[in-house]
Write an enzyme that holds these catalytic residues in place. Structure first.
Site, PDB file in Angstrom:
ATOM      1  N   TYR A   1     -12.304  -2.929  -4.206  1.00 10.21           N
ATOM      2  CA  TYR A   1     -12.918  -2.894  -2.900  1.00 10.21           C
ATOM      3  C   TYR A   1     -14.603  -2.791  -3.068  1.00 10.21           C
ATOM      4  O   TYR A   1     -14.974  -2.291  -1.876  1.00 10.21           O
ATOM      5  CB  TYR A   1     -12.504  -1.640  -2.007  1.00 10.21           C
ATOM      6  CG  TYR A   1     -10.902  -2.094  -1.558  1.00 10.21           C
ATOM      7  CD1 TYR A   1     -10.749  -2.987  -0.629  1.00 10.21           C
ATOM      8  CD2 TYR A   1     -10.169  -0.937  -1.954  1.00 10.21           C
ATOM      9  CE1 TYR A   1      -9.410  -3.299  -0.120  1.00 10.21           C
ATOM     10  CE2 TYR A   1      -8.838  -1.097  -1.070  1.00 10.21           C
ATOM     11  CZ  TYR A   1      -8.433  -2.240  -0.520  1.00 10.21           C
ATOM     12  OH  TYR A   1      -7.263  -2.579   0.203  1.00 10.21           O
TER      13      TYR A   1
ATOM     14  N   ARG B   1       2.341  -6.427   9.492  1.00  6.67           N
ATOM     15  CA  ARG B   1       1.566  -5.212   9.878  1.00  6.67           C
ATOM     16  C   ARG B   1       1.977  -4.673  11.360  1.00  6.67           C
ATOM     17  O   ARG B   1       1.946  -3.604  11.724  1.00  6.67           O
ATOM     18  CB  ARG B   1      -0.011  -5.529  10.068  1.00  6.67           C
ATOM     19  CG  ARG B   1      -0.388  -5.551   8.523  1.00  6.67           C
ATOM     20  CD  ARG B   1      -2.009  -5.986   8.421  1.00  6.67           C
ATOM     21  NE  ARG B   1      -2.646  -5.732   7.067  1.00  6.67           N
ATOM     22  CZ  ARG B   1      -3.700  -6.397   6.737  1.00  6.67           C
ATOM     23  NH1 ARG B   1      -4.177  -7.361   7.525  1.00  6.67           N
ATOM     24  NH2 ARG B   1      -4.078  -6.150   5.421  1.00  6.67           N
TER      25      ARG B   1
ATOM     26  N   ARG C   1      -1.757 -14.711   5.198  1.00  6.44           N
ATOM     27  CA  ARG C   1      -2.782 -13.968   6.162  1.00  6.44           C
ATOM     28  C   ARG C   1      -2.071 -14.042   7.551  1.00  6.44           C
ATOM     29  O   ARG C   1      -1.919 -13.134   8.430  1.00  6.44           O
ATOM     30  CB  ARG C   1      -4.064 -14.462   6.285  1.00  6.44           C
ATOM     31  CG  ARG C   1      -4.909 -14.636   5.145  1.00  6.44           C
ATOM     32  CD  ARG C   1      -5.635 -13.110   4.670  1.00  6.44           C
ATOM     33  NE  ARG C   1      -6.514 -12.851   5.530  1.00  6.44           N
ATOM     34  CZ  ARG C   1      -7.056 -11.859   5.432  1.00  6.44           C
ATOM     35  NH1 ARG C   1      -7.059 -10.984   4.562  1.00  6.44           N
ATOM     36  NH2 ARG C   1      -8.262 -11.282   6.274  1.00  6.44           N
TER      37      ARG C   1
ATOM     38  N   HIS D   1      -2.187  -5.596   1.617  1.00  5.15           N
ATOM     39  CA  HIS D   1      -3.506  -6.183   1.660  1.00  5.15           C
ATOM     40  C   HIS D   1      -3.166  -7.506   1.255  1.00  5.15           C
ATOM     41  O   HIS D   1      -2.234  -7.698   0.338  1.00  5.15           O
ATOM     42  CB  HIS D   1      -4.338  -5.360   0.439  1.00  5.15           C
ATOM     43  CG  HIS D   1      -5.278  -6.310   0.014  1.00  5.15           C
ATOM     44  ND1 HIS D   1      -6.674  -6.212   0.891  1.00  5.15           N
ATOM     45  CD2 HIS D   1      -5.540  -7.329  -1.077  1.00  5.15           C
ATOM     46  CE1 HIS D   1      -7.451  -7.262   0.217  1.00  5.15           C
ATOM     47  NE2 HIS D   1      -6.973  -7.710  -0.978  1.00  5.15           N
TER      48      HIS D   1
ATOM     49  N   ASN E   1      -2.176   0.213   6.664  1.00  5.31           N
ATOM     50  CA  ASN E   1      -1.740  -0.978   7.332  1.00  5.31           C
ATOM     51  C   ASN E   1      -0.796  -1.719   6.388  1.00  5.31           C
ATOM     52  O   ASN E   1      -0.720  -2.846   6.571  1.00  5.31           O
ATOM     53  CB  ASN E   1      -2.904  -1.803   7.719  1.00  5.31           C
ATOM     54  CG  ASN E   1      -3.697  -2.396   6.612  1.00  5.31           C
ATOM     55  OD1 ASN E   1      -3.671  -1.839   5.519  1.00  5.31           O
ATOM     56  ND2 ASN E   1      -4.799  -3.144   7.085  1.00  5.31           N
TER      57      ASN E   1
ATOM     58  N   THR F   1      -5.821  -6.959  10.581  1.00  2.00           N
ATOM     59  CA  THR F   1      -6.150  -5.788   9.777  1.00  2.00           C
ATOM     60  C   THR F   1      -5.469  -4.538  10.480  1.00  2.00           C
ATOM     61  O   THR F   1      -4.856  -3.635   9.988  1.00  2.00           O
ATOM     62  CB  THR F   1      -7.589  -5.695   9.462  1.00  2.00           C
ATOM     63  OG1 THR F   1      -8.094  -6.736   8.731  1.00  2.00           O
ATOM     64  CG2 THR F   1      -7.912  -4.555   8.558  1.00  2.00           C
TER      65      THR F   1
ATOM     66  N   GLU G   1      -8.652 -11.443  -7.425  1.00  3.00           N
ATOM     67  CA  GLU G   1      -7.875 -10.391  -7.280  1.00  3.00           C
ATOM     68  C   GLU G   1      -6.683 -10.497  -8.122  1.00  3.00           C
ATOM     69  O   GLU G   1      -6.233  -9.438  -8.742  1.00  3.00           O
ATOM     70  CB  GLU G   1      -7.491 -10.329  -6.174  1.00  3.00           C
ATOM     71  CG  GLU G   1      -8.606  -9.848  -5.029  1.00  3.00           C
ATOM     72  CD  GLU G   1      -8.458  -9.785  -3.468  1.00  3.00           C
ATOM     73  OE1 GLU G   1      -7.296  -9.958  -2.958  1.00  3.00           O
ATOM     74  OE2 GLU G   1      -9.245  -9.394  -2.725  1.00  3.00           O
TER      75      GLU G   1
ATOM     76  N   PHE H   1     -15.731   3.468   6.173  1.00 11.27           N
ATOM     77  CA  PHE H   1     -14.468   3.764   5.790  1.00 11.27           C
ATOM     78  C   PHE H   1     -14.041   3.677   4.594  1.00 11.27           C
ATOM     79  O   PHE H   1     -12.964   3.867   4.129  1.00 11.27           O
ATOM     80  CB  PHE H   1     -13.590   2.721   6.814  1.00 11.27           C
ATOM     81  CG  PHE H   1     -13.799   1.242   6.305  1.00 11.27           C
ATOM     82  CD1 PHE H   1     -13.318   0.601   4.988  1.00 11.27           C
ATOM     83  CD2 PHE H   1     -14.447   0.427   7.040  1.00 11.27           C
ATOM     84  CE1 PHE H   1     -13.089  -0.637   4.865  1.00 11.27           C
ATOM     85  CE2 PHE H   1     -14.835  -1.178   6.688  1.00 11.27           C
ATOM     86  CZ  PHE H   1     -14.093  -1.432   5.562  1.00 11.27           C
TER      87      PHE H   1
ATOM     88  N   LYS I   1       0.981  -1.144   0.163  1.00  7.25           N
ATOM     89  CA  LYS I   1      -0.114  -0.043   0.055  1.00  7.25           C
ATOM     90  C   LYS I   1       0.972   1.488   0.076  1.00  7.25           C
ATOM     91  O   LYS I   1       1.959   1.190   0.336  1.00  7.25           O
ATOM     92  CB  LYS I   1      -1.012   0.046   1.156  1.00  7.25           C
ATOM     93  CG  LYS I   1      -2.110  -1.141   1.503  1.00  7.25           C
ATOM     94  CD  LYS I   1      -2.838  -1.034   2.215  1.00  7.25           C
ATOM     95  CE  LYS I   1      -4.098  -2.121   2.084  1.00  7.25           C
ATOM     96  NZ  LYS I   1      -5.154  -2.104   3.188  1.00  7.25           N
TER      97      LYS I   1
HETATM   98  P1  CMP Z   1      -7.413  -4.506   3.466  1.00  4.50           P
HETATM   99  O1  CMP Z   1      -7.058  -5.819   3.789  1.00  4.50           O
HETATM  100  O2  CMP Z   1      -7.066  -3.740   2.153  1.00  4.50           O
HETATM  101  O3  CMP Z   1      -9.111  -4.587   3.314  1.00  4.50           O
HETATM  102  C1  CMP Z   1      -9.941  -3.442   3.168  1.00  4.50           C
HETATM  103  C2  CMP Z   1      -9.198  -2.473   3.984  1.00  4.50           C
HETATM  104  O4  CMP Z   1      -9.930  -1.396   4.669  1.00  4.50           O
HETATM  105  C3  CMP Z   1      -8.342  -2.712   5.132  1.00  4.50           C
HETATM  106  O5  CMP Z   1      -7.195  -3.682   4.679  1.00  4.50           O
HETATM  107  C4  CMP Z   1      -7.946  -1.578   5.777  1.00  4.50           C
HETATM  108  O6  CMP Z   1      -6.987  -1.093   5.551  1.00  4.50           O
HETATM  109  C5  CMP Z   1      -9.376  -0.721   5.607  1.00  4.50           C
HETATM  110  N1  CMP Z   1      -9.949  -0.139   6.611  1.00  4.50           N
HETATM  111  C6  CMP Z   1     -10.281   0.762   7.390  1.00  4.50           C
HETATM  112  N2  CMP Z   1     -11.141   1.098   8.206  1.00  4.50           N
HETATM  113  C7  CMP Z   1     -11.478  -0.324   8.424  1.00  4.50           C
HETATM  114  C8  CMP Z   1     -12.416  -0.949   9.281  1.00  4.50           C
HETATM  115  N3  CMP Z   1     -12.829  -0.308  10.430  1.00  4.50           N
HETATM  116  N4  CMP Z   1     -12.587  -2.229   9.338  1.00  4.50           N
HETATM  117  C9  CMP Z   1     -11.897  -3.107   8.334  1.00  4.50           C
HETATM  118  N5  CMP Z   1     -11.131  -2.374   7.309  1.00  4.50           N
HETATM  119  C10 CMP Z   1     -11.003  -1.107   7.490  1.00  4.50           C
END
Ligand code: CMP
Length: 131
Positions: free
Chosen positions: A49, A102, A85, A115, A112, A91, A126, A57, A9
């Site tokens: 997304y 992370r 994972r 992804h 974070n 996350t 994806e 968010f 990211k």
């Molecule tokens: P990612 O794995 O890229 O998938 C969706 C992204 O939304 C997640 O990582 C986070 O970076 C972002 N995000 C921001 N706020 C939230 C939240 N409250 N819950 C989950 N994902 C979030």
């Protein structure tokens, strides 16, 4: 062997951590089979997304993901999705396990750093999205 998708990211690319992430992946026995650096548009990011449509968010997430270059890559390994994972952690970097990517470099739940696909089915989708 199976495949998964990882995206470096913008927060990690901006801090010159692309090489560090690749090193962690290679040391964890992932083979990089596809990789590129791209600047995502808002349209493409919303499509990627789409599963988060309606989440509070989403707008901030789209603004962040389009704020700088990202590096999507297709990775190959036994049990690729599940192991990645584990390697990247939860996350939210604040709750990610010690030693995960992370935990190590993530700044907050939005920034974070990486992804990763959450299932074999989504990994196939994806990877096809980017390559
Ligand atoms: P990612 O794995 O890229 O998938 C969706 C992204 O939304 C997640 O990582 C986070 O970076 C972002 N995000 C921001 N706020 C939230 C939240 N409250 N819950 C989950 N994902 C979030």
């Amino acid at each position: 062997m199976s495949r998964t998708l990882l995206i470096v990211k913008p927060d990690a690319a901006e801090r010159n951590l692309i090489g560090h992430i690749i090193s962690r992946l290679e040391k964890s026995r992932y083979k990089i089979v596809e990789m590129k650096m791209v600047r995502l548009t808002e349209e493409v990011t919303r499509k990627f997304y789409a599963v988060h449509e309606g989440q509070p968010f989403l707008d901030d997430l789209v603004a962040f993901m389009t704020s700088g270059p990202v590096v999507p890559m297709a990775l190959e390994k036994d049990n690729a999705v599940e192991d990645l994972r584990i390697l990247i952690g939860a996350t939210n970097p604040e709750t990610a396990a010690c030693g995960t990517i992370r935990f190590e470099i993530g700044k907050n739940i939005e920034k974070n750093s990486v992804h990763a696909s959450d299932s074999d089915e989504n990994a196939a989708k994806e990877i096809a999205f980017f390559f």
